[in-house]
Design an enzyme around this catalytic site. Structure first.
Site, PDB file in Angstrom:
ATOM      1  N   HIS A 174       0.850  -1.259   0.089  1.00  0.00           N
ATOM      2  CA  HIS A 174      -0.070  -0.055  -0.103  1.00  0.00           C
ATOM      3  C   HIS A 174       0.842   1.151   0.001  1.00  0.00           C
ATOM      4  O   HIS A 174       1.725   1.357   1.005  1.00  0.00           O
ATOM      5  CB  HIS A 174      -0.842   0.134   1.019  1.00  0.00           C
ATOM      6  CG  HIS A 174      -1.885   1.177   1.196  1.00  0.00           C
ATOM      7  ND1 HIS A 174      -1.966   2.346   2.254  1.00  0.00           N
ATOM      8  CD2 HIS A 174      -2.782   1.730   0.299  1.00  0.00           C
ATOM      9  CE1 HIS A 174      -2.722   3.116   1.973  1.00  0.00           C
ATOM     10  NE2 HIS A 174      -3.197   2.829   0.851  1.00  0.00           N
TER      11      HIS A 174
ATOM     12  N   GLU B 223      -8.466   7.061  -5.508  1.00  0.00           N
ATOM     13  CA  GLU B 223      -8.495   8.518  -5.720  1.00  0.00           C
ATOM     14  C   GLU B 223      -7.748   8.971  -7.107  1.00  0.00           C
ATOM     15  O   GLU B 223      -7.479  10.044  -7.254  1.00  0.00           O
ATOM     16  CB  GLU B 223      -8.068   9.198  -4.380  1.00  0.00           C
ATOM     17  CG  GLU B 223      -8.779   8.923  -3.470  1.00  0.00           C
ATOM     18  CD  GLU B 223      -8.228   7.592  -2.542  1.00  0.00           C
ATOM     19  OE1 GLU B 223      -9.126   7.014  -1.929  1.00  0.00           O
ATOM     20  OE2 GLU B 223      -7.021   7.323  -2.620  1.00  0.00           O
TER      21      GLU B 223
ATOM     22  N   GLU C 186     -16.426   1.623   0.725  1.00  0.00           N
ATOM     23  CA  GLU C 186     -15.855   2.308   2.221  1.00  0.00           C
ATOM     24  C   GLU C 186     -16.720   3.446   2.720  1.00  0.00           C
ATOM     25  O   GLU C 186     -16.716   3.718   4.201  1.00  0.00           O
ATOM     26  CB  GLU C 186     -14.508   2.842   1.995  1.00  0.00           C
ATOM     27  CG  GLU C 186     -14.202   3.965   0.915  1.00  0.00           C
ATOM     28  CD  GLU C 186     -12.993   4.516   0.771  1.00  0.00           C
ATOM     29  OE1 GLU C 186     -12.282   3.302   0.413  1.00  0.00           O
ATOM     30  OE2 GLU C 186     -12.676   5.573   0.606  1.00  0.00           O
TER      31      GLU C 186
END
Length: 699
Positions: free
Chosen positions: A408, A479, A503
């Site tokens: 990540h 995003e 989410e």
């Protein structure tokens, strides 16, 4: 790959000022001509009736004569194409790419600047782009505006989100074009402020439906070295026009001839299934540029992620401690950090036990105490773990369990910082055998003044995918600007978020039940979406009795999303303990495939319902997902997509009789029936519900 081309060339003298091209089926027709003072224009007809009225085309340049008038046609060229190609991962094993093409070569009489306009007409839609050949008087140039128009015939019902240049994480509005009004929304760029009566900006793709049942979708494909296109809406006159996203000083794009714009696309059909099932956006992108695709594999994963969203743990190590100017060695643990070695091993154990490919860990690296809201240039270095996360130990444990770790990288919008560290971050991934990375771009973009949807950021997202390919790594961006089919060219760009994901249900008003019935008509046309379905503990009051948030679906619908929301990268997003309490329902998530030989769109209506069946790549198993909006729904499905003469065991995961997305979302039942391709199944879906089915051949 097998490619078949049938090409016919026709050259026309400049005295001929009008040209036309039809789709292979002849249902769609595009007519091009020069109007007024040599201004390029086009119309689109469907089954002989106008859909796009006379709409002008052109490009405005900074400090140069605009390329929108004073043109003459030099030549026109027609061609017919019919090819088939095999995606590395996809909804079908073979994709057909059939269209008729018209290229109009233009010369601007005042400047002698050359500009070509290319049309491709498919059975389900029209695409056009601007092409700038190499020439003496226009090599390097700056685009200040694009003036592509889409003038419609009536007040379509539209599914839209506001024209925010920095975010596409919005709930869809469903209104007439004339009722679009985004002035009350808090947009980062101020575009939603109404300056002209009836005129607003919305994001593409824009899905629409006429009163007579005609479906029209306006989008774009192959956005490379160019900003994202939004749409200005004149709801009074039903006119749409391109709105390019600017950079920090207001310029739209810097180009050097020879070059091309992205494709502007108009999908048109009287059957909504044609829109959802279209490969047009992918087809308009360049073929795969990678020699080695062996490392590009579908992945089903779990991860340390949802527990932070529901408040059980944190991304940061030190909690509320002000960590600015404190070294990582001086941080004091808060006791709520999620990405610990021990917790990661727990997820690895769960993944291994249930046959999952990977485990994602967010919050593993230092910087989370100071990562958002400060516009800080350097927050993360993407290589330094927190003291309680042992990279080597975690890697060894995962390898022992035959599980891959997923990296990540949250950039906090600091793009220049990420690019400076990118190679070191990828080196670390290779050292510890991470095959894929989830990247994040929360917050304002640094360099300041740039937008997520501007040319700079489009180039960044594409560059990261290309650089990852050099390392044989897969990318899943969050995003980011919404995909436009670039995954055909770089299939290691395996997935993206680029819309309002699951989410939001944990800590906001959430996504309404209709949300997942709209995304396949909009965001997902451009590529796979990492929506993170599979939430079983649906009401957030389970974690905190004061919370009222919840996932706006039933549990059965969460299963169906694994079929209706295509992605070769799928997360079982809930906590292991949520699944361990309902292993019978979890079995569908374990079984469902990620890569497909064939896809059948059985039913589709944007904002209302969607039913899709898919055949597993290289196997005879099929999976079906059916979802509905806030309304209960009954439907009868014919199973003629199954193999003839073969009996199947159909395992049906469905809403219980008293299920309801709001009042009783976790009520489900499972039944097993024997079926053939002559069978029919009656599906009953609760409000906000769904049905998931696996079809296993009976030997």
């Amino acid at each position: 790959m097998k490619h078949i081309f049938s090409i016919i060339l026709v050259f026309t003298l400049s005295v001929i000022q009008a040209q036309s091209v039809k789709s292979p089926s002849s249902a769609l027709e595009v007519n091009f001509k020069l109007v007024n003072n040599g201004q390029p224009s086009y119309t689109v007809n469907f089954n002989g009736k106008p859909v796009v009225l006379e709409s002008t085309l052109g490009i405005k340049l900074k400090e140069r004569t605009a390329l929108d008038s004073n043109f003459e046609i030099i030549t026109s060229k027609s061609a017919t194409f019919n090819e088939s190609w095999k995606p590395v991962l996809g909804q079908k094993a073979i994709i057909e790419n059939q269209y008729n093409e018209l290229t109009i070569a233009l010369n601007q009489k005042v400047t002698n600047v050359k500009m070509n306009i290319i049309f491709k007409v498919y059975n389900e839609g029209v695409a056009f782009r601007y092409e700038f050949p190499k020439q003496e008087k226009l090599n390097y140039f700056i685009i200040s505006d694009e003036v592509s128009q889409f003038n419609l015939t009536e007040d379509y019902k539209a599914f839209w989100i506001p024209g925010d240049f920095d975010s596409n994480e919005y709930v869809y509005n469903e209104t007439k074009l004339s009722s679009i009004d985004n002035t009350k929304l808090n947009l980062n760029n101020g575009i939603g402020v109404k300056s002209i009566p009836g005129k607003y900006t919305v994001q593409a793709p824009l899905m629409m439906k006429s009163a007579s049942g005609l479906y029209v979708n306006i989008f774009e494909a192959a956005v490379v070295n160019y900003p994202v296109m939004h749409l200005n809406v004149d709801g009074v006159n039903f006119k749409l026009s391109s709105q390019l996203v600017p950079n920090a000083i207001g310029d739209k794009a810097y180009l050097q001839a020879p070059c091309v714009s992205p494709w502007r696309t108009i999908m048109i059909s009287n059957d909504a299934r044609d829109i959802v099932g279209s490969s047009m956006i992918l087809n308009l992108n360049e073929p795969c540029k990678l020699d080695d695709v062996s490392y590009i594999k579908p992945m089903k994963y779990v991860g340390i992620w949802w527990e932070m969203h529901v408040g059980l743990s944190t991304w940061d190590y030190a909690g509320s401690q002000n960590a600015q100017n404190i070294s990582s060695k001086e941080l004091l643990p808060s006791g709520k950090h999620g990405a610990t070695t021990a917790n990661t091993k727990r997820y690895i154990d769960f993944a291994a036990k249930n046959g999952f490919d990977g485990v994602l860990v967010e919050g593993w690296n230092v910087g989370w105490e100071d990562w958002v809201g400060n516009w800080k240039e350097e927050v993360f270095d993407f290589t330094t773990p927190y003291p309680d996360f042992n990279l080597a130990e975690v890697t060894a444990y995962a390898k022992e369990k035959n599980v891959k770790m997923i990296m990540h990288h949250e950039t906090s919008g600091s793009v220049a910082n990420y690019e400076r560290h990118l190679d070191r971050a990828f080196d670390l991934m290779k050292k510890y055998d991470y095959p894929a990375v989830k990247s994040g771009y929360v917050g304002k973009i640094i360099p300041r003044g740039e937008f997520h949807d501007g040319q700079t950021m489009v180039n960044h997202f594409n560059f990261v995918a290309r650089r990852a390919a050099d390392y044989k790594l897969m990318i899943n961006s969050h995003e980011s600007s919404r995909p436009t089919g670039y995954s055909r060219t770089y299939p290691n760009y395996i997935a993206a978020e680029a819309a309002r994901g699951n989410e939001f249900n944990a800590w906001s008003n959430g996504n309404p039940p209709s949300h997942e019935t709209i995304l396949p008509f909009t965001r997902q046309l451009g590529g796979p979406m990492d929506y993170t379905p599979g939430i079983f503990e649906i009401k957030m009051s389970y974690y905190d009795k004061n919370k009222t948030e919840q996932v706006h679906t039933t549990l059965a619908k969460q299963l169906a999303l694994y079929v209706t929301m295509y992605s070769p990268l799928q997360m079982a997003a809930d906590l292991p303990e949520s699944y361990e309490k309902r292993m019978d329902a979890f079995q569908f998530i374990k079984d469902v495939a990620l890569d497909w030989d064939d896809t059948k769109i059985l039913e589709a209506e944007p904002g209302d319902y969607l039913t899709i069946a898919r055949k597993t790549k290289g196997k005879q198993t099929w999976f079906l997902g059916a979802i509905t909006d806030e309304n209960a729904r009954k439907t009868e499905i014919t199973l003629d997509f199954l193999n003839k003469g073969q009996k199947y065991k159909a395992i049906i995961y469905e809403d219980a009789k008293d299920a309801d997305w709001k009042n009783n979302p976790m009520a489900y039942k499972i039944r097993i029936v024997e079926v053939t391709n002559k069978s029919k199944l009656n599906l009953v879906m609760a409000p906000g519900g769904g049905t998931a089915i696996s079809f296993e051949p009976i030997k």
